[in-house]
Enzyme design. Structure first.
Site, PDB file in Angstrom:
ATOM      1  N   LYS A   1      34.618  38.721  40.714  1.00 60.64           N
ATOM      2  CA  LYS A   1      35.970  39.290  40.757  1.00 60.64           C
ATOM      3  C   LYS A   1      36.837  38.490  39.801  1.00 60.64           C
ATOM      4  O   LYS A   1      37.000  37.283  39.960  1.00 60.64           O
ATOM      5  CB  LYS A   1      36.546  39.220  42.173  1.00 60.64           C
ATOM      6  CG  LYS A   1      37.948  39.811  42.271  1.00 60.64           C
ATOM      7  CD  LYS A   1      38.450  39.833  43.694  1.00 60.64           C
ATOM      8  CE  LYS A   1      39.822  40.481  43.762  1.00 60.64           C
ATOM      9  NZ  LYS A   1      40.310  40.587  45.144  1.00 60.64           N
TER      10      LYS A   1
ATOM     11  N   ALA B   1      44.614  47.263  39.287  1.00 55.45           N
ATOM     12  CA  ALA B   1      45.750  46.701  38.553  1.00 55.45           C
ATOM     13  C   ALA B   1      45.673  45.183  38.495  1.00 55.45           C
ATOM     14  O   ALA B   1      46.131  44.567  37.534  1.00 55.45           O
ATOM     15  CB  ALA B   1      47.054  47.127  39.217  1.00 55.45           C
TER      16      ALA B   1
ATOM     17  N   ASP C   1      46.098  44.082  53.076  1.00 56.44           N
ATOM     18  CA  ASP C   1      45.566  45.362  52.586  1.00 56.44           C
ATOM     19  C   ASP C   1      44.471  45.829  53.541  1.00 56.44           C
ATOM     20  O   ASP C   1      43.341  46.101  53.143  1.00 56.44           O
ATOM     21  CB  ASP C   1      45.020  45.199  51.170  1.00 56.44           C
ATOM     22  CG  ASP C   1      44.722  46.532  50.492  1.00 56.44           C
ATOM     23  OD1 ASP C   1      45.208  47.578  50.977  1.00 56.44           O
ATOM     24  OD2 ASP C   1      43.991  46.529  49.487  1.00 56.44           O
TER      25      ASP C   1
END
Length: 190
Positions: free
Chosen positions: A20, A7, A107
């Protein structure tokens, strides 16, 4: 070659380098979106570098441009496939170093820990932030423990090994681990 698409960002491998790139959000005003993506990219790169300075192995950053980070490709194995008690203890030491530097990963999963050349590396600092509070650190560890419980049958031993490593050189370890228990209780009754 695309490695993953989420996302927030796409991650691809190009000429042995990870690229990235934060993806544009069409629901935001273009100028605001560009600014947000650029700021989040800079913040992620800064946190990666700070973690590395604190002794946590992370990919080396080669370049940052707008909403793109170019960094070292670690041709290793995700921890979720190889974790054992010894590696879990090493992870505990790394997270203690990270938390000791005032960084919360945000995360912490066995997919964001890579075994490369016999070292555990931490990747994906896209949700990371600076915070030295017991609560933030506790949530970080709680997420990892939930990952252990949901994907590894010997999760109790992995948690014990992690705690041994986490306690080695981190003064606030017991305080954080107690908070993890409180967070777990809150989740059961929510």
């Amino acid at each position: 070659m695309y490695l993953t698409s989420g996302a927030e960002a796409t991650v691809k491998l190009e000429d042995g380098i990870i690229i990235k790139e934060r993806v544009p959000k069409s629901y935001r005003v273009r100028e605001l979106d560009e600014r947000i993506r650029k700021e989040r990219t800079k913040a992620e790169a800064r946190l990666l570098s700070e973690a590395r300075r604190a002794g946590v192995p992370t990919p080396v950053i080669y370049d940052i441009e707008n909403s793109t980070i170019k960094m070292q490709y670690l041709d290793g194995t995700a921890m979720k496939y190889v974790i054992d008690e010894k590696l879990s203890e090493q992870i505990g030491i790394l997270i203690a170093d990270l938390h000791g530097a005032g960084i919360v990963h945000g995360d912490l999963t066995t997919s964001n820990l890579i075994l490369f050349n016999d070292r555990v590396y931490m990747i994906d600092f896209g949700l990371s932030f600076f915070d030295s509070s017991t609560e933030a650190r506790g949530v970080d560890v709680h997420v990892l423990f939930q990952t252990f419980e949901s994907t590894h049958k010997d999760h109790e031993k992995l948690i014990e090994a992690f705690c041994r490593g986490y306690r080695q050189d981190f003064e606030q370890a017991d305080e954080v681990l107690e908070r993890v228990k409180d967070i777990e209780k809150r989740g059961r009754y929510a």
